[in-house]
Design a protein around this motif. Structure first.
Motif, PDB file in Angstrom:
ATOM      1  N   ALA A 140       0.820  -1.212   0.000  1.00  8.16           N
ATOM      2  CA  ALA A 140       0.000   0.000   0.000  1.00  8.16           C
ATOM      3  C   ALA A 140       0.856   1.264   0.000  1.00  8.16           C
ATOM      4  N   GLY A 141       1.909   1.259  -0.802  1.00  3.74           N
ATOM      5  CA  GLY A 141       2.689   2.476  -0.988  1.00  3.74           C
ATOM      6  C   GLY A 141       3.951   2.608  -0.156  1.00  3.74           C
ATOM      7  N   GLU A 142       4.250   1.624   0.695  1.00  3.70           N
ATOM      8  CA  GLU A 142       5.509   1.658   1.441  1.00  3.70           C
ATOM      9  C   GLU A 142       6.068   0.243   1.524  1.00  3.70           C
ATOM     10  N   SER A 143       7.362   0.141   1.783  1.00  4.14           N
ATOM     11  CA  SER A 143       7.976  -1.180   1.828  1.00  4.14           C
ATOM     12  C   SER A 143       7.488  -1.950   3.054  1.00  4.14           C
ATOM     13  N   ALA A 144       7.558  -3.275   2.946  1.00  3.70           N
ATOM     14  CA  ALA A 144       7.183  -4.123   4.078  1.00  3.70           C
ATOM     15  C   ALA A 144       8.017  -3.786   5.309  1.00  3.70           C
ATOM     16  N   LEU A 145       9.304  -3.516   5.092  1.00  5.93           N
ATOM     17  CA  LEU A 145      10.185  -3.171   6.205  1.00  5.93           C
ATOM     18  C   LEU A 145       9.745  -1.876   6.869  1.00  5.93           C
ATOM     19  N   LYS A 146       9.478  -0.863   6.059  1.00  3.47           N
ATOM     20  CA  LYS A 146       9.092   0.425   6.621  1.00  3.47           C
ATOM     21  C   LYS A 146       7.741   0.331   7.340  1.00  3.47           C
ATOM     22  N   ARG A 147       6.803  -0.376   6.742  1.00  8.27           N
ATOM     23  CA  ARG A 147       5.489  -0.516   7.361  1.00  8.27           C
ATOM     24  C   ARG A 147       5.602  -1.202   8.725  1.00  8.27           C
ATOM     25  N   SER A 148       6.343  -2.314   8.776  1.00  7.31           N
ATOM     26  CA  SER A 148       6.472  -3.052  10.024  1.00  7.31           C
ATOM     27  C   SER A 148       7.196  -2.232  11.082  1.00  7.31           C
ATOM     28  N   THR A 149       8.239  -1.529  10.670  1.00 12.40           N
ATOM     29  CA  THR A 149       8.980  -0.690  11.615  1.00 12.40           C
ATOM     30  C   THR A 149       8.104   0.436  12.146  1.00 12.40           C
ATOM     31  N   ARG A 150       7.343   1.041  11.258  1.00 12.94           N
ATOM     32  CA  ARG A 150       6.466   2.141  11.674  1.00 12.94           C
ATOM     33  C   ARG A 150       5.424   1.668  12.693  1.00 12.94           C
ATOM     34  N   LEU A 151       4.831   0.503  12.456  1.00 16.68           N
ATOM     35  CA  LEU A 151       3.864  -0.034  13.410  1.00 16.68           C
ATOM     36  C   LEU A 151       4.511  -0.264  14.778  1.00 16.68           C
ATOM     37  N   LEU A 152       5.700  -0.840  14.750  1.00 10.04           N
ATOM     38  CA  LEU A 152       6.385  -1.151  15.997  1.00 10.04           C
ATOM     39  C   LEU A 152       6.815   0.118  16.726  1.00 10.04           C
ATOM     40  N   GLU A 153       7.280   1.118  15.987  1.00  8.85           N
ATOM     41  CA  GLU A 153       7.635   2.390  16.617  1.00  8.85           C
ATOM     42  C   GLU A 153       6.411   3.040  17.257  1.00  8.85           C
ATOM     43  N   TRP A 154       5.303   2.971  16.571  1.00  6.54           N
ATOM     44  CA  TRP A 154       4.084   3.591  17.096  1.00  6.54           C
ATOM     45  C   TRP A 154       3.670   2.930  18.405  1.00  6.54           C
ATOM     46  N   ILE A 155       3.757   1.620  18.462  1.00 10.73           N
ATOM     47  CA  ILE A 155       3.260   0.898  19.627  1.00 10.73           C
ATOM     48  C   ILE A 155       4.217   0.983  20.817  1.00 10.73           C
ATOM     49  N   THR A 156       5.509   1.241  20.557  1.00 10.87           N
ATOM     50  CA  THR A 156       6.491   1.279  21.641  1.00 10.87           C
ATOM     51  C   THR A 156       6.989   2.693  21.934  1.00 10.87           C
ATOM     52  N   GLY A 157       6.423   3.686  21.284  1.00  9.87           N
ATOM     53  CA  GLY A 157       6.914   5.047  21.501  1.00  9.87           C
ATOM     54  C   GLY A 157       8.324   5.245  20.989  1.00  9.87           C
ATOM     55  N   ARG A 158       8.618   4.632  19.840  1.00  4.19           N
ATOM     56  CA  ARG A 158       9.913   4.743  19.152  1.00  4.19           C
ATOM     57  C   ARG A 158      11.040   3.988  19.854  1.00  4.19           C
ATOM     58  N   ARG A 159      10.731   3.182  20.840  1.00  6.57           N
ATOM     59  CA  ARG A 159      11.756   2.348  21.482  1.00  6.57           C
ATOM     60  C   ARG A 159      11.841   1.034  20.697  1.00  6.57           C
ATOM     61  N   THR A 160      12.585   1.061  19.593  1.00 10.64           N
ATOM     62  CA  THR A 160      12.565  -0.059  18.661  1.00 10.64           C
ATOM     63  C   THR A 160      13.962  -0.358  18.124  1.00 10.64           C
ATOM     64  N   ILE A 161      14.259  -1.655  17.997  1.00  7.29           N
ATOM     65  CA  ILE A 161      15.503  -2.131  17.395  1.00  7.29           C
ATOM     66  C   ILE A 161      15.142  -2.945  16.156  1.00  7.29           C
ATOM     67  N   VAL A 162      15.781  -2.624  15.037  1.00  7.77           N
ATOM     68  CA  VAL A 162      15.578  -3.367  13.793  1.00  7.77           C
ATOM     69  C   VAL A 162      16.875  -4.089  13.466  1.00  7.77           C
ATOM     70  N   VAL A 163      16.784  -5.403  13.284  1.00  6.58           N
ATOM     71  CA  VAL A 163      17.972  -6.190  12.953  1.00  6.58           C
ATOM     72  C   VAL A 163      17.986  -6.463  11.459  1.00  6.58           C
TER      73      VAL A 163
END
Length: 197
Positions: free
Chosen positions: A27-50
């Protein structure tokens, strides 16, 4: 309120899909970006991407987000190495870690919020998604369980630790059943998100 961090495992090479699943358009963004954005939203940007395979290209996908990016040079050995690296990268203040992959692309923020709400009731418990007669990611592990992650190896991920966990809550998340592994899965994704490719 207990401090929750997110871990997104996105280091694989997508062998069966024959192209990087992290870069599939959703839907207009990469799978990586979408998943990271969801996780950042839910954790208040406390996120690690490997990241691992294609890490330089994938890092550019995240340039306007706020996650901490960890490169796993041993990504070929399997998911366990990525998970262990992420756990070791967490700050000491982390009370729990919400672990997810970037290929469960039908998940929405509401699904993740249900896990978080359940975990906040008892931050010493593990909270796992239940779908298709199994338990799996996304899952929240409390700090007391972080040491068990060091026992994993190869392609053994969080699922092995969920089964048999003494203090465990589960949440029905039917959206978690879909994961993008094959060209056929990509066809199903395009049905769910018509503008995807």
């Amino acid at each position: 309120m207990a401090e929750l961090w997110g871990i997104l495992l996105a280091a694989g090479s997508s062998t069966r899909l024959k192209k990087p699943k992290q870069l599939v358009d959703v839907a207009g963004e990469s799978a990586l970006k979408r998943s990271t954005r969801l996780l950042e939203w839910i954790t208040g940007r406390r996120t690690i991407v490997v990241l691992g395979c294609h890490h330089e290209r994938l890092r550019r996908e995240l340039r306007d987000l706020h996650s901490n990016i960890v490169f796993n040079p041993e990504w070929k050995t399997g998911m366990a190495s990525s998970l262990k690296m992420a756990i070791h990268a967490l700050p000491r203040t982390a009370d729990g870690a919400l672990i997810m992959t970037c290929d469960q692309l039908q998940l929405e923020t509401a699904d993740l919020q249900r896990l978080v709400d359940e975990w906040q009731k008892d931050p010493t418990a593990c909270v796992a998604a239940r779908y298709a007669d199994t338990l799996g990611v996304p899952v929240i592990f409390p700090r007391s369980q972080f040491g068990r992650i060091d026992t994993l190896d190869g392609d053994n991920g969080a699922k092995r630790l969920i089964n048999g966990n003494g203090k465990l809550a589960t949440i029905d998340l039917p959206h978690a059943e879909f994961d993008l592994d094959t060209p056929e899965d990509l066809d199903r994704l395009q049905e769910h998100f018509p503008s995807s490719a």
